[in-house]
Enzyme design. Structure first.
Site, PDB file in Angstrom:
ATOM      1  N   ASP A 329     -11.339  -4.515   1.693  1.00 14.53           N
ATOM      2  CA  ASP A 329     -10.471  -4.820   2.829  1.00 14.53           C
ATOM      3  C   ASP A 329     -11.370  -5.153   4.000  1.00 14.53           C
ATOM      4  OD1 ASP A 329      -8.233  -4.136   1.468  1.00 14.53           O
ATOM      5  OD2 ASP A 329      -8.091  -2.106   2.274  1.00 14.53           O
ATOM      6  N   ASP A 634      -5.624   0.997   0.729  1.00 17.45           N
ATOM      7  CA  ASP A 634      -5.149   2.154   1.484  1.00 17.45           C
ATOM      8  C   ASP A 634      -3.638   2.360   1.361  1.00 17.45           C
ATOM      9  OD1 ASP A 634      -4.507  -0.098   2.913  1.00 17.45           O
ATOM     10  OD2 ASP A 634      -5.738   0.379   4.666  1.00 17.45           O
TER      11      ASP A 634
HETATM   12  P1  ATP Z   1      -7.112  -5.662   6.068  1.00 22.83           P
HETATM   13  O1  ATP Z   1      -6.283  -6.108   4.895  1.00 22.83           O
HETATM   14  O2  ATP Z   1      -8.182  -6.581   6.444  1.00 22.83           O
HETATM   15  O3  ATP Z   1      -7.587  -4.247   5.984  1.00 22.83           O
HETATM   16  P2  ATP Z   1      -4.883  -4.886   7.461  1.00 22.83           P
HETATM   17  O4  ATP Z   1      -4.737  -3.922   6.354  1.00 22.83           O
HETATM   18  O5  ATP Z   1      -4.831  -4.351   8.828  1.00 22.83           O
HETATM   19  O6  ATP Z   1      -6.145  -5.752   7.290  1.00 22.83           O
HETATM   20  P3  ATP Z   1      -2.280  -5.628   7.282  1.00 22.83           P
HETATM   21  O7  ATP Z   1      -2.075  -4.243   7.648  1.00 22.83           O
HETATM   22  O8  ATP Z   1      -1.735  -6.176   6.024  1.00 22.83           O
HETATM   23  O9  ATP Z   1      -3.789  -5.971   7.275  1.00 22.83           O
HETATM   24  O10 ATP Z   1      -1.805  -6.473   8.490  1.00 22.83           O
HETATM   25  C1  ATP Z   1      -1.524  -7.855   8.351  1.00 22.83           C
HETATM   26  C2  ATP Z   1      -1.113  -8.418   9.670  1.00 22.83           C
HETATM   27  O11 ATP Z   1       0.034  -7.739  10.158  1.00 22.83           O
HETATM   28  C3  ATP Z   1      -2.164  -8.263  10.753  1.00 22.83           C
HETATM   29  O12 ATP Z   1      -3.036  -9.351  10.752  1.00 22.83           O
HETATM   30  C4  ATP Z   1      -1.330  -8.224  12.012  1.00 22.83           C
HETATM   31  O13 ATP Z   1      -1.070  -9.540  12.444  1.00 22.83           O
HETATM   32  C5  ATP Z   1      -0.024  -7.594  11.574  1.00 22.83           C
HETATM   33  N1  ATP Z   1       0.018  -6.178  11.911  1.00 22.83           N
HETATM   34  C6  ATP Z   1      -0.871  -5.224  11.589  1.00 22.83           C
HETATM   35  N2  ATP Z   1      -0.487  -4.020  12.033  1.00 22.83           N
HETATM   36  C7  ATP Z   1       0.694  -4.211  12.667  1.00 22.83           C
HETATM   37  C8  ATP Z   1       1.615  -3.341  13.341  1.00 22.83           C
HETATM   38  N3  ATP Z   1       1.402  -2.044  13.440  1.00 22.83           N
HETATM   39  N4  ATP Z   1       2.717  -3.884  13.872  1.00 22.83           N
HETATM   40  C9  ATP Z   1       2.950  -5.198  13.753  1.00 22.83           C
HETATM   41  N5  ATP Z   1       2.150  -6.053  13.140  1.00 22.83           N
HETATM   42  C10 ATP Z   1       1.013  -5.586  12.599  1.00 22.83           C
END
Ligand code: ATP
Length: 900
Positions: A329, A634
């Site tokens: 990730d 995660d």
């Molecule tokens: P990675 O996969 O690199 O670890 P991540 O797990 O944070 O990143 P996601 O959690 O899938 O990725 O988030 C994808 C997208 O959703 C982010 O790029 C962001 O634009 C949006 N996002 C993340 N957290 C939130 C939140 N708490 N509320 C709203 N939108 C969010």
């Protein structure tokens, strides 16, 4: 406090009254009092056996029975010295077994402690993270997807909440839950107003009150006792264990044959033949091997835990060393996950925001000019709505600012504070009625809030391109809005993302005051885009180094992120990923068939805007190329990919219990560098296992061959059986175990990953056993006959031969330490402290048996001259050189073949 079995059939208020709690939770003093009264929230565990019992249990083994019988026979024959030596071997064997078991137990206990469950509770009017054991009846608990339910809980508030109850009901489909009471006679599976200990949250969020803990939970009732006997073993060690058992049977039969040959054919007397066979038996069986291998594993498990990687499933300790691709990730693993809003884009302005970390101090700049936020209605509205649509909490402790909750939201809350909106006040004025929780699948979150003045709004925040598409209008000022200029917003979002920023968009919509619930249909029309925010998340410097190390160890690194393509590419370049040109998005992956994905997967290092489902396809595609894949995760939806990967790695800090349970490893610091450290440690463990085996088997074979050759060829024994017992006893406890503590090879992260199916007892090892045994036999018989020829007594010749054998075992150990190294330096040969301590013990033991009159009497030895010892040393050097020559030749040929 009232007790009940029918919490599911009572109203929320009745339950709270009965457990003497409220929606705001308990005070810490009350928690303490309840803990004292009802005990910790922990299922009863099996009692540990005492040290004495564990020591005595070491004697319950076939080898020991045979040795004990031999001791009895020798005692009956009045060979008391032999009896004592055999009992010595028995004792030493039990001691190694005992040490091994303790080491293994400590390693497992430490792991268990590090994997303890946590819950988020409301105590003293604030949300806190506490250990599962400290939960008490009346605690108010917050639950989110992937969490394990840690006590029996009556639900007080739910948002699309569903729970996987298989451990309790056997039902594998997640069941929907709500706060509505159900009939008293409802079965466990139908008690939809309850969440039970041991089950896992599949989706949504909920708040509930603990109504039963520990053995009084439904889980406690059925399982009664939690038996948690886990043994420290891996397939390889099991394989060696089985091998040692077969070998014992084989040697037992073979020894019997030798006895018959010696007694009937060669005419040895009964005692002589019997002792020779006992000597052979002990010498040939690698009795300490399984124990030493377990110690090697335990050392590895502990070393990994120290470097923040906890092994949940022990076989993985072998697999991780042969990983050839790591899929990681981005957020939090390759980056620091300390987010900060650094840009804001409105419908006609592009601002920068200053500050550091979560400290809510910073200013707003437009074209390098400071802007007074108080007079900028749009930014103020953005700050307020960001706060309403976030759950994170900002805290100050000892002048340092931290957040609880998601860092993305933490950044927004900090930004709101910078703009003068304080979380508690703002959230109080604009109460939240309902929400759609964030999910990495739809990539946004929405809330419904209303103020005392009768204003009700829906706020949505999420991935920029998604919110832009969902919006119909854009915000101009408090009274005005206009049709959205999508092209402008998309362009601006790209600009921020190309600088490596995570770009979120916020939108809102006014709704009527009586609206009380929120669902996806409410977001279908009328949304007004407020602004974009760009968040920076600096890369971890240690991840950059770790990626370099991976490349030198011929391990590919793939970044799989939910973030935007451009953000991912910018970060990929900063952290030094090899191939940042070809980027695949989740949408691209969906268009590809499995075969097409297999074709492109090797040449793509960045996968952006993916959902957890894509991870599973990527793992499969990589495995189709026979890659050994490590995958991080995660979320609850990451579980299938984590399970499918050869090594699933869950995040310890941000990861859900569901992800942890599907993984082989848990990282306590969520750091990519820790994965690489675990790979390095995995390679070391495997190397050491191989070294232990490569040292032990030839040693046993040589000792046994001395006896076999002497009996078969009717020669005088060059070393007496009792002397062989001695040699076996002192070297097994010292040299064998020393190898378990070997440091890593200097080229450990420069080699290609080992083939996963490489058998340990391969042709190479069998050849090594034959080669070493031949060299040892020549040296031992040579020394014996040389001494006899020079007119020495048979005792003298035997003492010389015995010392040659023991010292050759030491030289062999020094050779084994660098089993994989071609470019050998003297400093590589000189060993670590553990090896030197072992060597010193043996050296003094040999001096003792050679010179101390009492021991001379027992073992029938004679004092050697200094010249003899110089010759023994020389002999050791020659054998070492011959072993090294063979290895150099073998490794160089293999290297040439690999290059070709
Ligand atoms: P990675 O996969 O690199 O670890 P991540 O797990 O944070 O990143 P996601 O959690 O899938 O990725 O988030 C994808 C997208 O959703 C982010 O790029 C962001 O634009 C949006 N996002 C993340 N957290 C939130 C939140 N708490 N509320 C709203 N939108 C969010």
């Amino acid at each position: 406090m009232q007790e009940s079995n029918n919490w599911h059939s009572l109203e929320v208020d009745e339950v709270l009254r009965a457990v003497e709690s409220s929606q705001d939770g308990l005070s810490s003093t009350e928690v303490e009092a309840r803990l004292k009264k009802y005990g910790p929230n922990k299922l009863q565990e099996e009692k540990k056996k005492s040290a004495v019992v564990r020591f005595l249990m070491q004697f319950n083994n076939l080898l020991i029975y045979v040795l004990l019988s031999a001791a009895v026979v020798t005692a009956v024959l009045d060979h008391m010295i032999d009896t004592v030596v055999i009992l010595g071997v028995v004792l030493i064997n039990a001691i190694i077994g005992f040490i091994q078991e303790n080491r293994a137990q400590n390693a497992m206990d430490a792991i268990k402690k590090m994997l303890a469950f946590h819950a988020i509770v409301m105590r003293d009017n604030s949300k806190q993270k506490v250990q599962s054991e400290s939960l008490v009846i009346g605690d108010i608990v917050f639950m989110k997807p992937g969490d394990r339910v840690l006590a029996d809980i009556r639900l007080l508030e739910t948002h699309a909440f569903s729970v996987q109850e298989a451990p309790l009901t056997g039902e594998s489909v997640a069941v929907e839950k709500s706060v509505k009471k159900v009939m008293p006679e409802a079965t466990l599976g139908d008690r939809s107003s309850m969440a039970f200990a041991g089950t896992t949250i599949a989706g949504g969020e909920a708040k509930g009150v603990v109504v039963a803990t520990a053995d009084r939970t439904e889980l406690g009732r059925i399982s009664g006792m939690l038996s948690s006997v886990e043994t420290l073993t891996t397939p390889l060690v099991e394989q060696m264990d089985r091998f040692a058992k077969y070998l014992t049977f084989f040697i037992l039969s073979f020894s019997l044959l030798i006895f018959l040959v010696g007694y009937f054919v060669k005419g040895l007397d009964f005692t002589e033949a019997f002792m020779a066979v006992i000597g052979l038996f002990v010498a040939a069986i690698p009795e300490g091997l399984p124990a030493v291998l377990t110690i090697t594993l335990a050392v590895g498990v502990q070393a990994m835990a120290k470097r923040n990687a906890i092994v949940r499933q022990l076989p993985a300790i072998e697999t991780i060393g042969s990983v050839s691709v790591i899929c990681s990730d981005k957020t939090g693993t390759l980056t620091q996950n300390e987010m900060m809003v650094s840009s804001v884009v409105t419908n006609d302005r592009n601002y920068r925001v200053s500050g550091a970390g979560y400290e809510p101090i910073g200013d707003l700049y437009f074209k390098d000019e400071k802007v007074d936020i108080d007079r900028d209605e749009r930014v103020k509205f953005l700050a307020k709505t960001s706060l309403l649509c976030s759950d994170a909490i900002l805290r100050e402790e000892d002048n340092s600012w931290t957040i609880e909750g998601s860092p993305t939201e933490g950044a927004l809350v900090t930004f709101a504070h910078k703009a003068g909106f304080y979380a508690n006040e703002t959230r109080e004025v604009f109460k939240r009625d309902d929400k759609i929780p964030f999910d990495s699948k739809h990539k946004y979150m929405a809330t419904l809030n209303h103020s005392h003045e009768g204003e009700s709004i829906i706020v949505v925040k999420g991935a920029a391109e998604i919110i832009i598409k969902m919006s119909e209008f854009e915000y101009v000022d408090a009274e005005n809005e206009k049709e959205i200029q999508s092209a402008y917003w998309e362009e601006m979002a790209k600009e921020l993302a190309s600088c490596g920023e995570r770009v979120l968009a916020l939108a809102y919509k006014k709704v009527s005051h009586d609206k009380a619930t929120l669902d996806f249909d409410d977001l279908k029309e009328g949304l007004v885009l407020i602004a974009l925010v760009g968040l920076i998340d600096p890369p971890r410097p240690e991840a950059i180094e770790a990626i370099k190390e991976c490349y030198s160890a011929h391990i590919d690194v793939k970044m799989i992120t939910g973030d935007h393509l451009l953000t991912a590419t910018a970060i990929g370049k900063t952290i030094g990923l090899r191939n940042c040109e070809n980027v695949l998005s989740g949408a691209d992956i969906e268009k590809l068939s499995d075969e097409e994905l297999e074709r492109v997967v090797l040449n793509t290092d960045i996968f952006a805007r993916t959902t957890p489902e894509h991870k599973l396809r990527l793992v499969k595609a990589l495995q189709a190329h026979s890659k050994i894949v490590a995958m991080t995760g995660d979320g609850v939806n990451d579980a299938p990919a984590l399970k499918r990967a050869n090594v699933g790695i869950a995040m310890g800090k941000s990861g859900t219990e569901a992800a942890k349970e599907s993984s082989e490893f848990v990282l306590t610091d969520d750091n990519f560098a820790s994965i690489v450290n675990a790979v390095r440690e995995g390679r070391r463990v495997y190397d050491n296992i191989k070294k232990v085996i490569s040292w032990t088997l030839p040693t046993n074979a040589s000792e046994a061959s001395v006896i076999i050759v002497a009996i078969f060829f009717g020669m005088v024994m060059p070393i007496t059986p009792i002397q062989i017992l001695w040699a076996n006893m002192i070297t097994a406890v010292t040299l064998g175990i020393a190898l378990a503590f070997e440091d890593e090879d200097k080229n450990i992260m420069k080699r290609s990953p080992r083939a996963i199916d490489e058998p340990i007892l391969n042709r190479e090892l069998i050849w090594h056993i034959v080669y070493v045994t031949t060299l040892f036999l020549i040296a031992v018989f040579g020394a014996f006959y040389y001494a006899m020829q020079s007119g020495a007594s048979v005792e003298y010749a035997r003492t010389l031969a015995l010392n040659v054998l023991v010292f050759l075992e030491i030289f062999h150990l020094f050779y084994i330490r660098n089993l994989n190294i071609i470019e050998l330096k003297l400093s590589d040969v000189l060993a670590n402290r553990v090896v030197w301590s072992a060597v010193s013990v043996i050296f003094f033991a040999q001096i003792a048996i050679t010179y101390i009159p009492f021991l001379q009497g027992v073992f029938l030895t004679a004092s050697l001259t200094l010249f003899d010892f110089s010759m023994i040393f020389l002999c050791g050097v020659v054998v070492f050189a011959l072993l090294e020559l063979e290895k150099q030749f073998r490794l160089r040929v293999a290297r040439k073949r690999e290059i070709a």
